[in-house]
Design an enzyme around this catalytic site. Structure first.
Site, PDB file in Angstrom:
ATOM      1  N   LYS A  43      83.244  56.093  48.828  1.00  0.00           N
ATOM      2  CA  LYS A  43      84.205  56.637  47.866  1.00  0.00           C
ATOM      3  C   LYS A  43      84.000  58.133  47.781  1.00  0.00           C
ATOM      4  CE  LYS A  43      87.372  55.326  44.868  1.00  0.00           C
ATOM      5  NZ  LYS A  43      88.402  54.293  45.096  1.00  0.00           N
ATOM      6  N   VAL A  51     102.721  47.536  41.566  1.00  0.00           N
ATOM      7  CA  VAL A  51     102.258  46.186  41.909  1.00  0.00           C
ATOM      8  C   VAL A  51     102.924  45.143  41.003  1.00  0.00           C
ATOM      9  CG1 VAL A  51     100.258  44.648  42.045  1.00  0.00           C
ATOM     10  CG2 VAL A  51     100.015  47.036  42.714  1.00  0.00           C
ATOM     11  N   GLY A  70     104.480  48.168  37.046  1.00  0.00           N
ATOM     12  CA  GLY A  70     104.500  49.349  37.918  1.00  0.00           C
ATOM     13  C   GLY A  70     104.674  48.922  39.364  1.00  0.00           C
ATOM     14  N   GLY A 114     102.036  45.270  32.706  1.00  0.00           N
ATOM     15  CA  GLY A 114     102.266  46.433  33.560  1.00  0.00           C
ATOM     16  C   GLY A 114     103.231  46.119  34.687  1.00  0.00           C
TER      17      GLY A 114
HETATM   18  P1  NAI Z   1     101.303  51.906  38.419  1.00  0.00           P
HETATM   19  O1  NAI Z   1     100.854  53.151  37.759  1.00  0.00           O
HETATM   20  O2  NAI Z   1     102.442  51.948  39.377  1.00  0.00           O
HETATM   21  O3  NAI Z   1     101.727  50.834  37.292  1.00  0.00           O
HETATM   22  C1  NAI Z   1     101.061  50.667  36.079  1.00  0.00           C
HETATM   23  C2  NAI Z   1     102.093  50.165  35.073  1.00  0.00           C
HETATM   24  O4  NAI Z   1     101.420  49.828  33.866  1.00  0.00           O
HETATM   25  C3  NAI Z   1     103.149  51.222  34.705  1.00  0.00           C
HETATM   26  O5  NAI Z   1     104.440  50.648  34.751  1.00  0.00           O
HETATM   27  C4  NAI Z   1     102.757  51.645  33.302  1.00  0.00           C
HETATM   28  O6  NAI Z   1     103.880  52.052  32.521  1.00  0.00           O
HETATM   29  C5  NAI Z   1     102.154  50.349  32.770  1.00  0.00           C
HETATM   30  N1  NAI Z   1     101.232  50.513  31.656  1.00  0.00           N
HETATM   31  C6  NAI Z   1     100.394  51.541  31.400  1.00  0.00           C
HETATM   32  N2  NAI Z   1      99.704  51.304  30.275  1.00  0.00           N
HETATM   33  C7  NAI Z   1     100.082  50.089  29.825  1.00  0.00           C
HETATM   34  C8  NAI Z   1      99.726  49.265  28.719  1.00  0.00           C
HETATM   35  N3  NAI Z   1      98.811  49.667  27.829  1.00  0.00           N
HETATM   36  N4  NAI Z   1     100.331  48.073  28.580  1.00  0.00           N
HETATM   37  C9  NAI Z   1     101.266  47.660  29.464  1.00  0.00           C
HETATM   38  N5  NAI Z   1     101.648  48.386  30.523  1.00  0.00           N
HETATM   39  C10 NAI Z   1     101.079  49.584  30.701  1.00  0.00           C
HETATM   40  O7  NAI Z   1     100.000  51.264  39.082  1.00  0.00           O
HETATM   41  P2  NAI Z   1      99.936  50.165  40.243  1.00  0.00           P
HETATM   42  O8  NAI Z   1      99.833  50.809  41.548  1.00  0.00           O
HETATM   43  O9  NAI Z   1     100.987  49.138  39.998  1.00  0.00           O
HETATM   44  O10 NAI Z   1      98.493  49.511  39.963  1.00  0.00           O
HETATM   45  C11 NAI Z   1      98.280  48.667  38.854  1.00  0.00           C
HETATM   46  C12 NAI Z   1      96.808  48.359  38.736  1.00  0.00           C
HETATM   47  O11 NAI Z   1      96.346  47.721  39.920  1.00  0.00           O
HETATM   48  C13 NAI Z   1      95.916  49.593  38.560  1.00  0.00           C
HETATM   49  O12 NAI Z   1      94.853  49.249  37.717  1.00  0.00           O
HETATM   50  C14 NAI Z   1      95.409  49.854  39.964  1.00  0.00           C
HETATM   51  O13 NAI Z   1      94.157  50.515  39.941  1.00  0.00           O
HETATM   52  C15 NAI Z   1      95.271  48.456  40.496  1.00  0.00           C
HETATM   53  N6  NAI Z   1      95.358  48.376  41.944  1.00  0.00           N
HETATM   54  C16 NAI Z   1      96.476  48.845  42.582  1.00  0.00           C
HETATM   55  C17 NAI Z   1      96.573  48.770  43.955  1.00  0.00           C
HETATM   56  C18 NAI Z   1      97.800  49.245  44.679  1.00  0.00           C
HETATM   57  O14 NAI Z   1      97.953  48.906  45.867  1.00  0.00           O
HETATM   58  N7  NAI Z   1      98.690  49.996  44.030  1.00  0.00           N
HETATM   59  C19 NAI Z   1      95.473  48.192  44.777  1.00  0.00           C
HETATM   60  C20 NAI Z   1      94.368  47.668  43.998  1.00  0.00           C
HETATM   61  C21 NAI Z   1      94.329  47.793  42.628  1.00  0.00           C
END
Ligand code: NAI
Length: 365
Positions: free
Chosen positions: A79, A180, A178, A176
């Site tokens: 990392k 994923v 987002g 969430g």
């Molecule tokens: P993202 O930032 O696209 O989506 C996160 C979503 O959660 C957003 O829509 C945001 O508005 C929402 N959010 C934030 N705070 C919140 C709360 N308190 N309650 C409800 N919703 C809330 O992130 P992404 O890429 O979708 O990743 C999601 C999680 O998965 C993160 O923790 C990330 O570290 C983990 N992850 C993601 C990977 C990837 O390929 N993108 C791979 C492995 C892990």
């Protein structure tokens, strides 16, 4: 300071870089290269103290070793951490300087985006260093594959916790929507699951209600939704001791990293009969999808790879193995996952010591 860190776990190499001209201060932590060159994202953020930055690099690099081992990948764990406020410091000069330092670590470590970094930043580093993956012309957005991998993992949960061979009729709460979470919602809806959703962005939950017939819940209540599976897909550390006591679902399985805020939270889930899918096992789809890019970096022998769809099924099989061993040994799934990862790395280490690295690599696949 380094050796005293509670996160230090016999890491192979930790490098510190600084460049006054650009303000770069960076750490690259390589936990293990036993299974192959270390891979892991670069995190760009401000830390209260340098010790905190070191701890983060050490903890996250060890997690990457476990993640790669459990996903059956021929990679180790590393990392990078760049210390400072991205908005103030980040620019082409600093990213290039970081890229030149990556070249010094060379074939032992390859990186990609993480918190505070974007695909565009990785493209800029790529201008001076080949040791990056996830560029805009490469594997692309990993969240597509993370969501696909999650669905494989949810099949394992459906089977081991609910005795079901598909996801039809299961009720899933997604925290969430987002990159994923949204894709997961699409796939679960198509598979016949019913959805409860929460996001701090109301437009996301409104769109999910319209498109998938999802029921929206306030973000602070979603963990306690009356569903079969709670899927945290927003932030880490969401399962506090209190939340662990309030969860109604029979299983917790989502993409967010480091979901358990404490060891006790994991114990409470187990005491209450709630099955926990270790996050770094079920969210490995993104890393698995990066295998092509990583295997084409300098210093790597090109390998024949299984198609991505087949590689993603490893997530299902590994989770079933973890859940079954957890039941047999009466040990929590997150502890079993760690034990299996250590066994895989330890076994490969033994074979290396016996001078048969090829057999060592084959053993882990
Ligand atoms: P993202 O930032 O696209 O989506 C996160 C979503 O959660 C957003 O829509 C945001 O508005 C929402 N959010 C934030 N705070 C919140 C709360 N308190 N309650 C409800 N919703 C809330 O992130 P992404 O890429 O979708 O990743 C999601 C999680 O998965 C993160 O923790 C990330 O570290 C983990 N992850 C993601 C990977 C990837 O390929 N993108 C791979 C492995 C892990």
């Amino acid at each position: 300071m380094l050796w005293q860190s509670r996160e230090f776990d016999d890491h192979e190499q930790v490098c510190f870089f600084s460049d006054e001209a650009t303000g770069l201060r960076a750490i690259i932590a390589i936990h293990s290269t036993t299974l192959g060159p270390a891979v892991g994202g670069t995190r760009f953020k401000e830390y209260e103290t340098d010790a905190e930055a070191i701890d983060d690099a050490l903890r996250l690099s060890r997690a990457m070793s476990y993640k790669s081992a459990l996903a059956g990948l021929p990679f180790g764990g590393g990392k990078a951490v760049v210390i400072g406020a991205p908005a103030r410091l980040k620019g082409r000069p600093l990213l290039h300087s970081f890229g030149h330092y990556l070249n010094r670590v060379g074939p032992y470590f390859a990186t990609g985006e993480d918190v505070g970094m974007t695909v565009e930043d990785i493209d800029i580093i790529r201008e001076v260093s080949p040791f990056v993956g996830g560029t805009s012309d490469g594997a692309g957005d990993p969240s597509v594959h993370t969501a696909a991998g999650l669905v494989h993992g949810l099949h394992a949960v459906a089977r081991c916790r609910f005795g079901k061979s598909d996801l039809q009729g299961l009720r899933v709460a997604i925290q969430g929507l987002g990159a994923v979470g949204w894709r997961l919602a699409e796939r679960l809806h198509a598979a016949g699951a019913s959805l409860v959703v929460a996001d701090v962005r109301a437009e996301r939950t409104e769109a999910a209600a319209k498109l998938f017939g999802a029921v929206a819940m306030p973000p602070e209540q979603i963990h306690a939704a009356d569903v079969d599976i709670y899927a945290p897909c927003a932030l880490g550390g969401v399962i506090t001791d209190r939340h662990a006591r309030e969860i109604v679902a029979g299983a917790v399985a989502g993409a967010a990293n480091n979901q358990l805020a404490s060891e006790r939270a994991g114990e409470i889930l187990a005491e209450r009969g709630i099955l926990f899918a270790p996050d770094y096992v079920i969210n490995a789809g993104g890393v698995i999808s990066g295998l092509e890019a990583a295997s084409q970096m300098p210093g790597r022998a090109r390998e024949t790879l299984l198609p991505l769809d087949e590689r993603l099924t490893t997530i299902h099989d590994r989770l079933v193995e973890i859940f079954e061993r957890s039941r047999r040994e009466r040990t929590r799934p997150e502890l079993v996952a760690e034990a299996i990862a250590r066994e895989l790395i330890g076994r490969a280490q033994q074979l290396h010591l016996q001078g048969d690295p090829l057999k060592a690599e084959a053993e882990t696949l």
